[in-house]
Design an enzyme around this catalytic site. Structure first.
Site, mmCIF file in Angstrom:
data_model
loop_
_atom_site.group_PDB
_atom_site.id
_atom_site.type_symbol
_atom_site.label_atom_id
_atom_site.label_comp_id
_atom_site.label_asym_id
_atom_site.label_seq_id
_atom_site.Cartn_x
_atom_site.Cartn_y
_atom_site.Cartn_z
ATOM 1 N N ASP A 160 -74.954 71.092 -37.069
ATOM 2 C CA ASP A 160 -74.466 70.994 -35.702
ATOM 3 C C ASP A 160 -75.581 70.671 -34.723
ATOM 4 O OD1 ASP A 160 -71.852 71.509 -36.320
ATOM 5 O OD2 ASP A 160 -71.918 73.639 -35.819
ATOM 6 N N LYS A 183 -71.828 68.684 -31.918
ATOM 7 C CA LYS A 183 -70.841 68.664 -30.839
ATOM 8 C C LYS A 183 -71.543 68.838 -29.497
ATOM 9 C CE LYS A 183 -67.374 70.757 -33.845
ATOM 10 N NZ LYS A 183 -66.501 71.922 -34.050
ATOM 11 N N MET A 219 -70.874 80.252 -24.506
ATOM 12 C CA MET A 219 -70.309 78.919 -24.201
ATOM 13 C C MET A 219 -69.475 78.925 -22.921
ATOM 14 S SD MET A 219 -69.008 78.024 -28.073
ATOM 15 C CE MET A 219 -67.962 79.479 -28.094
#
Length: 524
Positions: A40, A62, A180
């Protein structure tokens, strides 16, 4: 579907929050032998550097606003690699812990449906590690007896339809940790205040936690939104709320390390870099190990006593046959002169293949400098001669001064060694015991990491030369280099680098010079 032994095995590995030192021992051991690594965006370059250099590296990173590869496609990709590569090790490398808002459960379910064997390797979650690196304990007696990890990755415009239970979160006396959630934090803060949480609740945003770019921004619940805008707080970042935040003003240990906030590129050969990497990391630096050269032994010219599987597999492709080692002739020499740690390692590896250390009985040993001398000590060998000037010229002049004309000198060098020693010692014999091969190219992720580095550490002129030849490194923004020795410094200057050179040709001196530069200024 039943599990098939003909498939590869998938490991869902938590990479931790960034600092490669926080990767688990189990995770590291798998990455070192993985055939495929699917990683990632949040996996740090330091962790990627630990992967098997022959592994197929697949970036499915991402971004906050768009996905490079959709999660459903990642799930299928893992199955595809396992099915098409029987017996392989497929590493799915995810930031933090794969089961803490990492969607690892979705990937595991897909593997179960396909009959692919898998294992979960937990990682250190950023929810705990990042506050710790900022000096904020998530729990503390008398302040917080619980902590709660919450995803802030929701669509704020959905209003009260959010799955977050703001009523209960507002009443919670423990530490609240949002992952996040920067894009939604203004909304989240306002909803918590509306539901009764004290607007003066201490709050901290911690960007890029445990990396060289870690930054902590303090605020309160009522100033959260304006602070994000004013301080330009960006992802990846976590938000921590509660009384424990105040402890960060006293306990912030990482920012006090002398090399905190610095990303340094170390260009030593892979098997030699661990020592300096450990020291620089302990001083707070983020280190990107980027060997510019690799070495391999040159098999002795006379190898009748070697196993045929070894002797028959070697091709003499770069070294002159006349300079290859013939250990049958070792008895003819009085002095062995080593000019590098690579030469020491290669010589003894070859010696021990068919002989043993008794072959050195009665011989004098010379070393070009303290680093090579230290390497010889690892084999139980003390040096008789070490020049004050740790160069080939210094070694040659010393031996010419202290050795009589009848002494037979053997120089143990690599294929790229120049003729300095042979010119100073014309009666000496040279054996090429290893050859140096340049690294032809680097993966994209490593080039990106190097481009934003603060400085590069050169331990040899050959490393400088090869760095300059790799076109993908032309975007290296900083031109600052730390060099060991005059020859390395000269090569770096030739290619336009600003140079800071160690006082002695030792790793200790080089590390000391790096610390002095960043703590006392460039004129230290």
């Amino acid at each position: 579907m039943e599990n098939s032994n003909h498939f590869g095995k998938v490991y869902l590995i938590g990479a931790g929050p960034g600092d490669p030192g926080l990767l688990t021992v189990r995770g590291k051991s798998i990455l070192e032998k993985a055939d495929v690594v699917v990683y990632d965006r949040l996996v740090s370059p330091g962790v990627l550097s630990l992967c098997n250099p022959k592994a197929k590296m697949v970036d499915v990173g991402k971004m906050p606003t768009h996905h490079k590869v959709k999660q459903s496609e990642i799930n299928k990709l893992l199955v595809k690699f396992a099915v098409e590569m029987p017996g392989s090790i497929v590493a799915r490398l995810k930031g933090g812990d794969p089961f803490v808002f990492g969607r690892g459960g979705e990937e595991a379910l897909e593997l179960v449906d396909a009959g692919v064997e898998f294992e979960v390797v937990p990682g250190v979650t950023s929810a705990i590690a990042v506050p710790a690196y900022a000096g904020i304990p998530v729990s503390h007696r008398g302040i917080a007896t619980s902590f709660h990890i919450i995803t802030g990755h929701e669509k704020a415009e959905a209003g009260d339809s959010l799955s977050l239970d703001f009523e209960n979160l507002a009443k919670c006396q423990g530490t609240l940790i949002f992952l996040m959630g920067i894009a939604n934090m203004d909304f989240i803060a306002r909803r918590l205040i509306e539901c009764g949480k004290d607007p003066k609740t201490p709050l901290a945003f911690i960007e890029k936690g445990t990396t060289s770019n870690q930054r902590t921004v303090m605020a309160t619940l009522e100033t959260a939104g304006e602070t994000i805008v004013r301080e330009n707080v960006t992802a990846p970042a976590i938000t921590i709320m509660g009384g424990v935040v105040e402890l960060g003003k006293t306990l912030a240990w990482k920012k006090n390390l002398p090399l905190s906030g610095k990303r340094l590129v170390v260009t030593r050969a892979a098997k030699q870099s661990s020592g300096i990497t450990a020291r620089l990391t302990a001083l707070g630096a983020e280190v990107i190990e980027t060997p510019m050269i690799e070495t391999r032994n040159v098999l002795p010219y006379c190898h009748a006593e070697l196993p045929s599987c070894i002797a028959n597999s070697y091709e003499y492709d770069t070294a002159e046959l006349a300079d290859l080692a013939d250990f049958e002739d070792l008895k003819d020499f009085d002095i062995l002169a080593f000019t590098s740690t690579n030469g020491v390692e290669s010589f003894f590896e070859q010696l021990f293949t068919a002989y043993d250390v008794r072959e050195l009985a009665g011989k004098k040993i010379a070393s070009v400098g303290k680093i090579t001398e230290k390497k010889l000590l690892e084999y139980g060998i003390r040096c008789d001669y070490v020049p004050k000037d740790h160069t080939g010229e210094g070694l040659g002049l010393l031996l010419r001064e202290v050795v009589d004309d009848e002494s037979r000198i053997l120089l143990l060098q690599g294929n790229l060694a120049d003729d300095t020693l042979l010119k100073l010692l014309p009666k000496a014999t040279r054996w090429i015991v290893y050859e140096t091969l340049p690294i032809a190219e680097l993966p994209e992720w490593k080039c990106e990491a190097i481009a934003s580095a603060d400085a590069i550490v050169f331990a040899s002129s050959s490393a400088v030369e090869n760095f300059a030849q790799i076109s993908s490194l032309s975007s290296f923004v900083s031109r600052l280099s730390f060099c060991i020795g005059r020859m390395t410094e000269a090569s770096a200057k030739k290619h336009g680098f600003e140079t800071v050179t160690s006082d002695e040709t030792t790793m200790d001196s080089l590390v000391k010079k790096i610390v002095e530069y960043y703590t006392m200024g460039e004129n230290a």
